[in-house]
Motif scaffolding. Sequence first.
Motif, PDB file in Angstrom:
ATOM      1  N   THR A   1      -4.505  12.367   0.898  1.00 41.30           N
ATOM      2  CA  THR A   1      -4.238  11.126   0.075  1.00 41.30           C
ATOM      3  C   THR A   1      -4.298   9.966   0.677  1.00 41.30           C
ATOM      4  N   LEU A   2      -4.846   8.893  -0.426  1.00 44.75           N
ATOM      5  CA  LEU A   2      -5.560   7.721   0.238  1.00 44.75           C
ATOM      6  C   LEU A   2      -4.686   6.747   0.238  1.00 44.75           C
ATOM      7  N   GLN A   3      -4.201   6.050   1.424  1.00 49.31           N
ATOM      8  CA  GLN A   3      -3.263   5.412   1.888  1.00 49.31           C
ATOM      9  C   GLN A   3      -3.998   3.562   2.626  1.00 49.31           C
ATOM     10  N   PRO A   4      -3.531   2.701   2.747  1.00 52.08           N
ATOM     11  CA  PRO A   4      -3.725   1.604   3.856  1.00 52.08           C
ATOM     12  C   PRO A   4      -4.187   1.952   5.135  1.00 52.08           C
ATOM     13  N   LEU A   5      -5.487   1.412   5.189  1.00 52.69           N
ATOM     14  CA  LEU A   5      -5.596   1.694   6.857  1.00 52.69           C
ATOM     15  C   LEU A   5      -5.010   0.421   7.536  1.00 52.69           C
TER      16      LEU A   5
ATOM     17  N   ILE B   1      -6.854  -3.143   7.724  1.00 46.99           N
ATOM     18  CA  ILE B   1      -8.148  -3.022   7.266  1.00 46.99           C
ATOM     19  C   ILE B   1      -8.877  -2.384   6.287  1.00 46.99           C
ATOM     20  N   SER B   2      -8.255  -1.963   5.470  1.00 45.70           N
ATOM     21  CA  SER B   2      -8.712  -1.442   3.832  1.00 45.70           C
ATOM     22  C   SER B   2      -7.524  -0.829   3.276  1.00 45.70           C
ATOM     23  N   GLU B   3      -7.460  -1.430   1.760  1.00 50.54           N
ATOM     24  CA  GLU B   3      -6.657  -0.762   0.648  1.00 50.54           C
ATOM     25  C   GLU B   3      -6.912   0.779   0.275  1.00 50.54           C
ATOM     26  N   GLU B   4      -7.353   1.297   1.046  1.00 44.58           N
ATOM     27  CA  GLU B   4      -7.767   3.174   0.616  1.00 44.58           C
ATOM     28  C   GLU B   4      -8.085   3.496   1.693  1.00 44.58           C
TER      29      GLU B   4
END
Length: 149
Positions: free
Chosen positions: A115-119, A78-81
């Motif tokens: 930490t940002l990671q793909p959703l 859904i989202s890259e971050e």
Amino acid sequence: GGGAAPVAISVSKIGGQAASDIEAVGLAKAAEYARDNNLTAEERGPSLLGQPFSITVYDSNGQPLQGLQLSQPMTLTISEEANSSVACAFFNTTTYRWSTEGVRRVASTNVSSDTLQPLVCETDHLSIFGGVLNVPEVDRQNYEVITFE
């Protein structure tokens, strides 16, 4: 004879007025829920992260198949971050609320919660999807985060 078999799938970003309408209805329902449950502004949620999109399956006559349950889950990015507070959700067109029913997040266990990671989400049905912050507990029925290393 049974119903027509699925023959085509469509994935569409929901933009413009339709996305604004979904967000406005979601916010209105969240405000109603907050008022009914004496929640503060911070507890109201939900808020949409990015642009929602829909997945539709069509039969051989070009008609959308309604209420399709998948025998195996479909994985969607859904989202890259997104951080760990973002939930995978679908827009329930019956209740006009974002819900996590039948949707799970797939996330790595090797990262901190900030930490940002793909959703990445798994779903067993097709609908309007998005990443959502602050989904009220009532709309998080059996929500899971599936982890991997």
